[in-house]
Write a protein that holds these residues in place. Structure first.
Motif, PDB file in Angstrom:
ATOM      1  N   TYR A   1       0.997  -1.118  -0.139  1.00  0.00           N
ATOM      2  CA  TYR A   1      -0.020  -0.082   0.011  1.00  0.00           C
ATOM      3  C   TYR A   1       0.855   1.137   0.030  1.00  0.00           C
ATOM      4  O   TYR A   1       2.054   1.192   0.622  1.00  0.00           O
TER       5      TYR A   1
ATOM      6  N   LYS B   1       1.866   5.174   1.320  1.00  0.00           N
ATOM      7  CA  LYS B   1       1.629   5.573   2.406  1.00  0.00           C
ATOM      8  C   LYS B   1       0.617   6.493   2.623  1.00  0.00           C
ATOM      9  O   LYS B   1      -0.159   6.484   3.563  1.00  0.00           O
ATOM     10  N   ASP B   2       0.114   7.369   1.509  1.00  0.00           N
ATOM     11  CA  ASP B   2      -1.094   8.117   1.860  1.00  0.00           C
ATOM     12  C   ASP B   2      -2.364   7.390   1.567  1.00  0.00           C
ATOM     13  O   ASP B   2      -3.179   7.683   2.380  1.00  0.00           O
ATOM     14  N   ASP B   3      -2.127   6.235   1.058  1.00  0.00           N
ATOM     15  CA  ASP B   3      -3.628   5.322   0.999  1.00  0.00           C
ATOM     16  C   ASP B   3      -3.604   4.690   2.632  1.00  0.00           C
ATOM     17  O   ASP B   3      -4.767   4.655   3.156  1.00  0.00           O
TER      18      ASP B   3
ATOM     19  N   ARG C   1      -2.630   6.361   5.298  1.00  0.00           N
ATOM     20  CA  ARG C   1      -3.212   7.521   5.942  1.00  0.00           C
ATOM     21  C   ARG C   1      -4.440   7.429   5.900  1.00  0.00           C
ATOM     22  O   ARG C   1      -5.544   7.677   6.732  1.00  0.00           O
ATOM     23  N   ALA C   2      -4.816   7.527   4.653  1.00  0.00           N
ATOM     24  CA  ALA C   2      -6.501   7.685   4.329  1.00  0.00           C
ATOM     25  C   ALA C   2      -7.276   6.946   5.143  1.00  0.00           C
ATOM     26  O   ALA C   2      -8.193   6.853   5.590  1.00  0.00           O
ATOM     27  N   ALA C   3      -6.748   5.623   4.873  1.00  0.00           N
ATOM     28  CA  ALA C   3      -7.652   4.418   5.477  1.00  0.00           C
ATOM     29  C   ALA C   3      -7.804   4.605   6.777  1.00  0.00           C
ATOM     30  O   ALA C   3      -8.922   4.523   7.616  1.00  0.00           O
TER      31      ALA C   3
ATOM     32  N   ILE D   1      -7.778   7.512   8.703  1.00  0.00           N
ATOM     33  CA  ILE D   1      -8.587   8.750   8.559  1.00  0.00           C
ATOM     34  C   ILE D   1     -10.009   8.316   8.665  1.00  0.00           C
ATOM     35  O   ILE D   1     -10.882   8.635   9.468  1.00  0.00           O
ATOM     36  N   CYS D   2     -10.223   7.485   7.558  1.00  0.00           N
ATOM     37  CA  CYS D   2     -11.606   6.939   7.515  1.00  0.00           C
ATOM     38  C   CYS D   2     -11.975   5.953   8.528  1.00  0.00           C
ATOM     39  O   CYS D   2     -13.201   6.001   9.011  1.00  0.00           O
TER      40      CYS D   2
END
Lengths: 427, 305
Positions: free
Chosen positions: B12, B14-16, B18-20, B22-23
């Motif tokens: 994955y 890194k941004d994904d 983090r987004a995960a 956050i969600c």
């Protein structure tokens, strides 16, 4: 270049608003006004009445502001205890008499005796049984504000159908059984009497319905300043035997789990004055009220509920103002108005006997008079913290006797043992 | 560090990641605030004494020890076990029976399925009130029907002997539809070729049921058994509405006993200790069942596949 300007403008406006709010509230408090928060869980008529009385008092006393604040029933006691423990209680509050055992011992309530003496407030006008919930270790920590008690309801239509006079309900235990037999139908469709026989969450429903018979026979629930059970004796045996016989020997009462009276399936029941309004709207038969029947050799007695009003220990100025409000609110003159507005029963003999109040009741709901007059025979349930445990343990043992699984004597002995253990642990 | 290497290995970005997170944050927060914290708090409470609206001191394991000496606690354990056994024994075979019936091509099959499933989605309190009326000794439908066939019905909910039976019947009634639907899904997952092969071999209906349907439904049965035991062990609302635990404590299940201690008598410490005992019992039952199903049930299914 425009954006920074609009941003600082917003900042100025917001700061201005904030300052206005802060200073506004400071100015409001700068008037040296004593604000008395009054926490209650009342709704409907009671909530309206308390707002009206607070407004009237504030009008008379411009330097004081009584502020009624609603707190839901289930939250009031924990909140009172938590704020008192944190040293920030409201100036005043109400409580159900069932909570008074804990509150009286909390050391958070303000003793009012000095104020009462100074103002010559007639505290002996309150019914003595109600003051059992107001006093602890010789100090007056609360005042009665509302009350209710249990009386006999009977279905006049069923009385007529059974050939009984609908205007002369039974007055003695023997008559209750005699009438009950005439009213009971063999096929199980109608019982003469409905006696509360379930142990629900706390057992208190069963216990408080049985206690009047103990008192009528001369026994007690707890005796010796609530230090030991007072029912395992000849008088207690007579009382329990009478109730058990209603189920087992005479079979005039059924071990049912519901409002049989309201459904027209029981001809008589013992319940509180609040049921007048409920049944008035929900049943199709005519019903009357009467004192709870008692034996010729015994004395009249009933059980009661109600609420108390009290001040917390805060600061000298608020304490004095709070007690002044409490005494003003519970004055005979205001209590007459209060009882008319709320439908509560009088907590003072002078109100119950006043022609103004009696005239009002006779005009509006004469069936309430039985309750008004019975109040002087009402007994207090022990205002001790262990009461809830005692009540449940007692109910569990009595239920076994109702079902005929143990003898009356066994039930009383078992209950006595259970209560002694609870009281011992509490000490 | 370890987590990082795991995530980087997983491919994955890194941004994904983090987004995960956050969600997921709201769910994690809600889970922590409304599940984990109360659980931890109740564990602490179970070792404490409660008075005047707050904890008043720690008492070690005395709340747990008090349970051993409390006859009403043992009674509630027994009642809960009988209830669980009763509901399970009734609702599983009957659920299978209904599922077998619904699996046959019949007219209006969707209607039948909905009807059988309705009790499972009916509000328990409403169902409890209706059943209380149906069990009325004098004018309830149950005793009326019994009278038609010449039986004088018992007083049901007012009888210390019959109240638990009545509550079990309603509990099983509520459970039945759910079991039937899960069984139905299980039945439709059984490959048709197996039945065809058995038919060719001359197996009769009973043999087909016993040697094909039953073993293949074993995983489903284990799943339902676990769910039924866990659910029944925590029963509260149905009993609260129908009997309040009475008469004579004959239907006082553990959930109700806990509730009575906590909110009737304000013994929060003792009630929390009872809650943990319920949790442990359910946990052990689940472990045992997973253990057994792991070696037997799922294996059989896997083999057949």
């Amino acid at each position: 270049m425009r954006r920074p300007v609009s941003r600082s403008l917003v900042a100025v406006i917001l700061t201005g608003l904030l300052l206005t709010m802060v200073f506004g509230s400071l100015v409001a408090h700068a008037k040296d006004e004593i604000v008395l928060e009054f926490w209650h869980y009342w709704d409907g008529n009671n909530a309206r009445a308390v707002e009206e009385f607070a407004a009237a008092y504030n009008e008379l006393n411009p330097d004081v502001k009584v502020k009624p604040i609603f707190v839901p029933t289930g939250e009031l006691l924990p909140k009172l205890e938590a704020t008192a423990a944190a040293g920030k209680p409201p100036a005043m509050a109400i409580a159900d008499i069932a909570w008074m055992g804990r509150l009286l011992r909390s050391d958070a309530l303000l003793p009012m005796d000095a104020y009462i003496e100074e103002k010559g407030f007639d505290i002996d006008d309150f019914y003595p049984s109600l003051l059992e919930y107001s006093r602890y270790q010789g100090q007056t920590l609360a005042l009665p504000i509302t009350t209710n008690n249990l009386a006999l309801f009977y279905n006049k239509d069923l009385f007529r159908a059974a050939g009984l006079d609908p205007d002369s309900p039974p007055t003695t235990w023997d008559e209750l059984v005699e009438y009950g037999k005439k009213l009971t139908k063999a096929d199980g469709s109608i019982f003469g009497f409905e006696m509360y026989s379930q142990v629900d969450e706390t057992g208190e429903g069963l216990t408080w319905n049985l206690q009047p018979y103990l008192w009528q026979a001369g026994a007690d629930f707890l005796t010796d300043s609530y230090s030991r059970p007072g029912f395992n004796n000849e008088e207690g045996e007579k009382a329990l035997q009478f109730v058990v016989d209603l189920f087992q020997k005479e079979k005039v009462a059924g071990l049912a789990r519901k409002d049989s009276f309201g459904m027209g399936r029981a001809a008589m029941v013992v319940n509180g004055p609040w049921m007048i309004g409920i049944w008035q709207d929900s049943v199709s038969f005519e019903f009357g009220t009467a004192p709870i029947p008692y034996p010729e050799w015994g004395k009249p007695a009933t059980n009661m509920g109600g609420e108390q009003i009290f001040a917390f220990r805060t600061d000298a100025a608020r304490e004095a103002a709070a007690v002044d409000f409490l005494m003003w609110l519970t004055s005979t003159e205001n209590m007459i108005k209060w009882d008319q507005k709320t439908g509560a029963l009088p907590v003072k003999a002078s109100v119950a006997s006043s022609s103004e109040y009696r005239g009002f009741i006779e005009d509006t709901e004469p069936r309430l008079l039985v309750f008004v007059d019975q109040q002087r025979h009402a007994h207090a349930r022990p205002p001790i913290p262990e009461y809830a445990d005692c009540s449940l343990a007692f109910a569990k043992e009595m239920e076994k006797a109702y079902y005929g699984r143990v003898s009356v004597k066994e039930a009383l002995i078992n209950a006595e043992q259970a209560l002694l253990a609870i009281l011992e642990k509490g000490r | 560090m370890q987590a990082k290497s795991y995530w980087s290995k997983s491919g994955y970005r890194k941004d994904d990641i983090r987004a995960a997170f956050i969600c997921l944050a709201p769910v994690i927060l809600i889970f922590a605030a409304f599940y984990m914290l109360p659980m931890i708090y109740s564990a602490v409470l179970s070792l404490a004494e409660w008075g005047m609206g707050s904890m008043t001191g720690f008492v070690g394991f005395s709340n747990y020890l008090a349970m051993f000496k409390d006859p009403y606690f043992w009674n509630s354990l027994q009642v809960t076990l009988v209830y669980t056994l009763g509901v399970t024994v009734l609702s599983l075979p009957l659920g299978l029976l209904v599922a077998l019936g619904l699996n046959v091509k019949i007219p209006l099959s969707n209607l039948w399925r909905s009807l059988y499933f309705t009790p499972s989605v009916t509000a328990t309190v409403a169902a409890g009130i209706v059943w209380t009326r149906l069990f009325d000794p004098y004018d309830g439908l149950v005793n009326h029907l019994l009278r038609v066939v010449g039986i004088r019905g018992p007083a049901w909910l007012s009888s210390p002997e019959w109240a638990l039976v009545a509550v079990i019947l309603v509990g099983a009634w509520k459970r039945l539809g759910f079991n039937a639907m899960i069984y139905l899904a299980g039945l439709q997952g059984v490959p048709g070729e197996l039945y065809e092969a058995a038919l060719v071999d001359g197996a009769n209906a009973w043999q087909r049921f016993a040697h094909i349907t039953c073993p293949l439904l074993l995983p489903t049965t284990w799943l339902l058994l676990i769910m039924c035991v866990i659910d029944s062990f925590q029963v509260f609302d149905l009993v609260h509405v129908m009997t309040s635990g009475g008469p004579m404590s004959s239907t006082e299940v553990m959930g109700l006993y806990l509730y009575r201690q906590a909110f009737g008598l304000f013994h929060m410490g003792y009630a929390s200790a009872i809650a943990w005992v319920i949790f442990l019992l359910v946990f052990i039952a689940t472990l045992v069942q997973w253990k057994v199903s792991g070696s037997g049930g799922a294996g059989a299914y896997g083999e057949a596949r």
